[in-house]
Design a protein around this motif. Structure first.
Motif, PDB file in Angstrom:
ATOM      1  N   THR A  15       0.830  -1.209   0.000  1.00 28.81           N
ATOM      2  CA  THR A  15       0.000   0.000   0.000  1.00 28.81           C
ATOM      3  C   THR A  15       0.858   1.249   0.000  1.00 28.81           C
ATOM      4  OG1 THR A  15      -1.837  -1.090   1.135  1.00 28.81           O
ATOM      5  CG2 THR A  15      -1.733   1.310   1.288  1.00 28.81           C
ATOM      6  N   GLU A  16       1.916   1.271   0.825  1.00 31.05           N
ATOM      7  CA  GLU A  16       2.811   2.424   0.881  1.00 31.05           C
ATOM      8  C   GLU A  16       3.519   2.622  -0.449  1.00 31.05           C
ATOM      9  OE1 GLU A  16       3.575   4.796   3.076  1.00 31.05           O
ATOM     10  OE2 GLU A  16       2.020   4.144   4.462  1.00 31.05           O
ATOM     11  N   TYR A  19       0.981   3.950  -2.897  1.00 32.10           N
ATOM     12  CA  TYR A  19       0.687   5.334  -2.510  1.00 32.10           C
ATOM     13  C   TYR A  19       1.787   6.282  -2.984  1.00 32.10           C
ATOM     14  CZ  TYR A  19       0.855   9.441   0.492  1.00 32.10           C
ATOM     15  OH  TYR A  19       0.967  10.734   0.940  1.00 32.10           O
ATOM     16  N   ARG A  23       1.015   9.126  -5.600  1.00 30.29           N
ATOM     17  CA  ARG A  23       1.136  10.486  -5.073  1.00 30.29           C
ATOM     18  C   ARG A  23       2.041  11.333  -5.955  1.00 30.29           C
ATOM     19  NH1 ARG A  23       4.907  10.740  -0.124  1.00 30.29           N
ATOM     20  NH2 ARG A  23       6.313  10.358  -1.878  1.00 30.29           N
ATOM     21  N   GLU A  55      -6.530   1.174  -0.965  1.00 33.63           N
ATOM     22  CA  GLU A  55      -6.086   1.825   0.276  1.00 33.63           C
ATOM     23  C   GLU A  55      -5.267   3.080  -0.027  1.00 33.63           C
ATOM     24  OE1 GLU A  55      -6.922   1.071   3.429  1.00 33.63           O
ATOM     25  OE2 GLU A  55      -8.282  -0.387   2.523  1.00 33.63           O
ATOM     26  N   ALA A  56      -4.428   3.013  -1.060  1.00 32.93           N
ATOM     27  CA  ALA A  56      -3.636   4.185  -1.449  1.00 32.93           C
ATOM     28  C   ALA A  56      -4.551   5.315  -1.907  1.00 32.93           C
ATOM     29  CB  ALA A  56      -2.659   3.806  -2.562  1.00 32.93           C
ATOM     30  N   ARG A  59      -6.202   7.177   0.983  1.00 31.13           N
ATOM     31  CA  ARG A  59      -5.275   8.137   1.598  1.00 31.13           C
ATOM     32  C   ARG A  59      -5.102   9.369   0.718  1.00 31.13           C
ATOM     33  NH1 ARG A  59       0.878   6.591   3.555  1.00 31.13           N
ATOM     34  NH2 ARG A  59       1.549   8.706   4.140  1.00 31.13           N
TER      35      ARG A  59
END
Length: 219
Positions: A15-16, A19, A23, A55-56, A59
């Motif tokens: 997920t990170e 993201y 981003r 999930e990303a 956020r």
């Protein structure tokens, strides 16, 4: 940004990883304002499943980089120049605070990393590529924020710097003096490395004000 998510460190969650890639594409307008987010294509391209992408995106929606509409999907948010004054108001307060805190709190390892970053900035060959200069600007800001050692403040700073950078990107083809704007980080990094909180705060304030003035000159 062409790096695949699979190239990220294994210690970072999927997920990170998703993201971070999404981003930065949104911030640099590689995903255009108003453009739909194609989750299937992203899963294939990034090599991750449905859940990390979802999930990303949740956020990123909280950070005002995407917006989701029922039955329509998720889209990159528009860049509204009218938001400049609101974003700048926050940054004029938080950027000097962060620079001063970094000067006070940076560890020996932090200072060594900032010294190396300053040397690379100081010796970099001149470039007329405003996009790469802007990427450098973003990287320096994030390095400074990490030296504050306050995850709540760091997340807030990154969020507002991302929004400011999107505005930069809109005007990037018309901006002049971008190299000078990036070079302003050299004395700022010096102040932080030397622990001069007052000087760091003043330089950060001037940097943010200069950004706002450069954009307003083109509106």
């Amino acid at each position: 940004m062409n790096a695949r998510v699979n190239d990220e460190p294994a210690s970072v969650s999927l997920t990170e990883q998703a993201y971070a890639v999404l981003r930065d594409r949104l911030v640099m307008l590689e995903i255009k304002p108003g453009e739909p987010i194609n989750e299937d294509r992203l899963r294939t391209e990034l090599g991750v499943g449905r859940t990390p992408i979802r999930e990303a995106l949740k956020r990123l929606e909280q950070e005002r980089l995407v917006v989701a509409f029922p039955r329509r999907g998720t889209f990159a948010t528009d860049v509204n120049i009218s938001d400049l004054s609101h974003i700048s108001e926050v940054r004029r307060t938080l950027e000097p605070l962060a620079a001063a805190a970094a000067a006070d709190r940076a560890t020996a390892q932090d200072r060594a990393a900032l010294t190396d970053l300053r040397s690379r900035l100081d010796t970099a060959a001149p470039t007329g590529d405003n996009t790469e200069l802007l990427r450098t600007d973003v990287g320096v800001h994030r390095a400074i924020y990490g030296c504050v050692h306050n995850p709540f403040l760091e997340d807030t700073l990154i969020s507002y710097d991302n929004l400011a950078t999107r505005i930069w990107c809109v005007f990037l083809p018309r901006l002049s003096g971008m190299a000078g704007h990036v070079d302003e980080h050299v004395p700022l990094l010096t102040a932080i490395v030397e622990g001069d909180a007052k000087k760091a705060s003043e330089l950060a304030s001037q940097h943010v004000i200069g950004f706002e003035q450069a954009i307003r000159a083109l509106i």
